[in-house]
Write an enzyme that holds these catalytic residues in place. Structure first.
Site, PDB file in Angstrom:
ATOM      1  CD  GLU A 155      -2.971  -1.114   2.279  1.00  0.00           C
ATOM      2  OE1 GLU A 155      -4.059  -1.699   2.127  1.00  0.00           O
ATOM      3  OE2 GLU A 155      -2.654  -0.536   3.334  1.00  0.00           O
ATOM      4  CD  GLU A 310      -4.222  -6.331   2.339  1.00  0.00           C
ATOM      5  OE1 GLU A 310      -4.978  -5.724   3.138  1.00  0.00           O
ATOM      6  OE2 GLU A 310      -3.005  -6.106   2.278  1.00  0.00           O
TER       7      GLU A 310
END
Length: 675
Positions: A155, A310
């Site tokens: 991220e 995810e």
């Protein structure tokens, strides 16, 4: 890459983030994990993103054996690994010995050690240390048959204002503008007398200094993206230099505007993202539509299958309320990702951590550790379903409709100090247009101004305040050659450095849309107007629709008026228009309209353009999406309502390959047909 998204994979991936380093002193737990993975149909794990402190416990001393051993054990059982580079969280010794790697905030204060992505992407030391660990991982595991692909960092996000970044920013600006005179001209620095005499005088935006020079703010965000992309490219280069040729991805975040993700297209081989909708805060069909938008955005980055990297099998631990996924939501959300082009359903996390930040984040295996939990059983159901749908892996979508959703436009729009400084409905307008078209079962690409338009029949253009990438010329040619453009209020206002266009707006397209904006009215909260249909309009619009937030006033030249304002001093002025330009049509929507307007209006546009729907009748709350291979077309139909709906499938020429329907589709259930 070949037809299948992951090399040699002929199935959909099921699994997620696994952090076995937490359990190295408990081999019985690792053994039990493997047993449970197999029961749940887990075939893929993601490892290594947060392992740097174990992989290199002291500077220059590497211990990779534990990771290699686990990759081996998993592979022997048919479970593959997505190998992460550990740059997202540096070891403490690195920050202590080389403080330059830690970020400096916009107030020019250096951060302490801790957190994730708390490092300077410019720092030569940090880049060097990341390169070393990446090369070693590539050499040790990059050719392992159990490793599917490489996952860069975790991220990416945030910015650093340290002296190293300031200097790099000035160099980036010099390359972009060549001379300080050109920069001053493009930035409009004469306003407030903020003219620069040299590039050396420029600093990044700060609440202690300059925050209201909009072009500075815009270029800083562009620079942060460029620097992050360059860092990711260097990570990839280290992997390649280490001898690994596996595909590369990085996990993007949903609706994140800190970076322009489209600039990563030259680095990643596969797009992936982390999806955490707040199910049950809003009606489930609405949350599903908003999530679908993000799926389509990620798929459209490379215009091929992506990975759901995810998702939570249960609750999260970081949202305002850690709401459980009610029965059926996990399965429906997982299939929705597949419907929109994902070749995976991956979770965070596979085993719940025992301590620290995410110890209460949902997991496939919780602290209890057994298989007789509701969540584990639902994960098993997802695994069983994905196993039955392996023929969908690698199939693609071929949308006839696109929506322009541009990150740089978003930056400029929210910084513009325009007709509203709170409640700018950019995202809301885009989502309403998206939902209005998707309820017809038409697949959509979510593109930006750098993409081509020529392969589409309809292009939706919500609040395109800033024009860049030659978008004005692209829209003109698209409509001229027979396309249908639907543009909204507050579009074509400024150029790529946020300088307002002189002359008529929307910039350089007044003849295409057959009108010119004269004013725009910001409405207070609770204030509203309405749009009324013009008698005998060619789209047969008949209803009254509410509008709020922003109402644009236009002078019409050639366009036909379809709807007008109901009241205020601009009563009877146009709200919705259509202009014939060349072989195509250019629609313009002057106000922030309610969702029902977009439902009715876009259906009328679809019918007028004679674009065929995959199913003739689609009930509200039902999502219809299509994936195609060279051999077949797959139509995925999902009911996001709690109750059953009536549903009629084609009478012939199709085969039901998943689910059941006898004239109705149960709540939160799905059916897939093959044509």
């Amino acid at each position: 890459m070949n037809k299948k998204i992951i090399m040699s994979q002929e199935r959909l991936l099921h699994g997620g983030d696994y952090n076995p380093e937490q359990w190295l002193d408990s081999p019985d737990i690792l053994k039990r994990d493997l047993e449970l993975f197999l029961k749940a149909g887990i075939n893929t794990v993601t490892m290594g993103m947060f392992s740097w402190a174990l992989l290199e416990p002291e500077e220059g001393r590497y211990q990779i054996d534990w990771l290699t051993e686990i990759v081996d054990q998993l592979y022997q059982k048919g479970i593959y690994t997505i190998l992460g580079t550990p740059s997202g969280a540096r070891p403490q010794w690195l920050a202590k010995r080389y403080p330059e790697v830690l970020r400096v905030d916009e107030k020019r204060q250096r951060n302490l050690f801790g957190g994730r992505q708390n490092h300077c992407y410019t720092s030569p030391v940090y880049r060097q240390k990341v390169r070393k660990i990446n090369v070693i991982l590539a050499k040790e595991l990059g050719s392992h048959p159990g490793v599917l692909l490489i996952h860069l960092s975790n991220e990416y996000g945030g910015d650093c204002h340290c002296p190293l970044c300031q200097e790099k920013f000035r160099g980036w600006l010099k390359e972009r503008y060549d001379t300080i005179e050109e920069l001053n001209r493009r930035w409009s620095t004469t306003f407030w007398g903020h003219t620069y005499q040299s590039f050396e005088q420029i600093e990044s935006p700060s609440s202690k200094g300059e925050l209201l020079l909009h072009a500075l703010n815009l270029d800083w965000k562009r620079f942060v993206t460029a620097q992050t992309v360059d860092f990711a490219a260097q990570e990839k280069k280290a992997i390649r230099d280490g001898g690994c040729q596996k595909p590369v991805t990085t996990n993007f975040m949903g609706d994140y505007d800190g970076l322009n993700y489209r600039k990563f297209k030259g680095v990643i081989d596969v797009a992936s993202w982390d999806s955490y909708p707040e199910w049950h805060r809003k009606p489930v069909p609405q949350t599903a539509a908003e999530t679908a938008f993000q799926h389509d955005f990620m798929r459209s980055l490379l215009k091929k299958p992506f990975l759901l990297m995810e998702s939570s099998p249960s609750s999260t631990n970081w949202q305002e309320v850690s709401k459980l996924r009610k029965p059926g939501i996990l399965h429906a959300a997982s299939l929705q990702a597949v419907a929109h082009g994902s070749d995976s359903v991956l979770y965070f996390q596979l085993r719940q951590s025992r301590g620290a930040s995410e110890k209460f984040h949902g997991a496939v295996i919780d602290h209890y550790g057994g298989e007789d939990t509701r969540v584990f059983q639902e994960v098993c159901q997802v695994g069983e379903t994905l196993g039955r749908l392996s023929e969908l892996a690698g199939t693609v979508q071929k949308p006839k409709v696109a929506l322009i959703w541009d990150t740089e436009n978003r930056w400029a729009l929210f910084d513009s100090q325009g007709p509203r400084n709170a409640g700018i409905p950019y995202k809301e307008t885009a989502e309403k247009m998206y939902a209005g078209m998707r309820r017809l079962g038409l697949d959509m690409d979510i593109i930006d101004m750098e993409d081509d338009l020529e392969n589409y029949r309809i292009v939706l253009i919500p609040m395109l305040y800033l024009f860049r990438g030659g978008i004005g010329d692209k829209i003109r040619e698209f409509v001229k050659n027979g396309g249908t453009a639907v543009m909204t209020f507050w579009s074509g206002v400024a150029d790529d450095t946020d300088r307002c266009f002189l002359g008529g707006v929307p910039g350089k397209l007044t003849d295409v849309f057959g009108l010119r904006r004269t004013e725009i009215d910001g409405l207070y909260e609770g204030e509203e107007n309405a749009a009324l249909p013009v008698k005998d309009n060619f789209l047969s619009l008949e209803r009254r629709y509410t509008c709020r937030n922003l109402c644009e006033l236009v002078n019409v030249s050639d366009a036909r008026v379809l709807m007008t304002y109901e009241k205020d001093f601009y009563k009877d002025l146009p709200v919705v228009t259509c202009n014939q330009y060349g072989k195509g049509k250019a629609y313009y929507i002057c106000a922030d309209m309610e969702q029902q307007f977009y439902n009715d209006f876009l259906e009328a546009v679809q019918k007028n353009d004679k674009i065929e729907k995959p199913l003739p009748d689609i009930p509200d709350g039902v999502e219809v999406t299509t994936r195609e291979s060279e051999e077949a077309t797959y139509v995925l139909i999902q009911n996001f309502n709690a109750d059953s709906v009536n549903l009629k499938l084609p009478d012939h020429g199709c085969e039901v390959i998943y689910g059941e329907t006898e004239g109705s589709l149960k709540g939160l259930s799905s059916v897939i047909i093959k044509i």
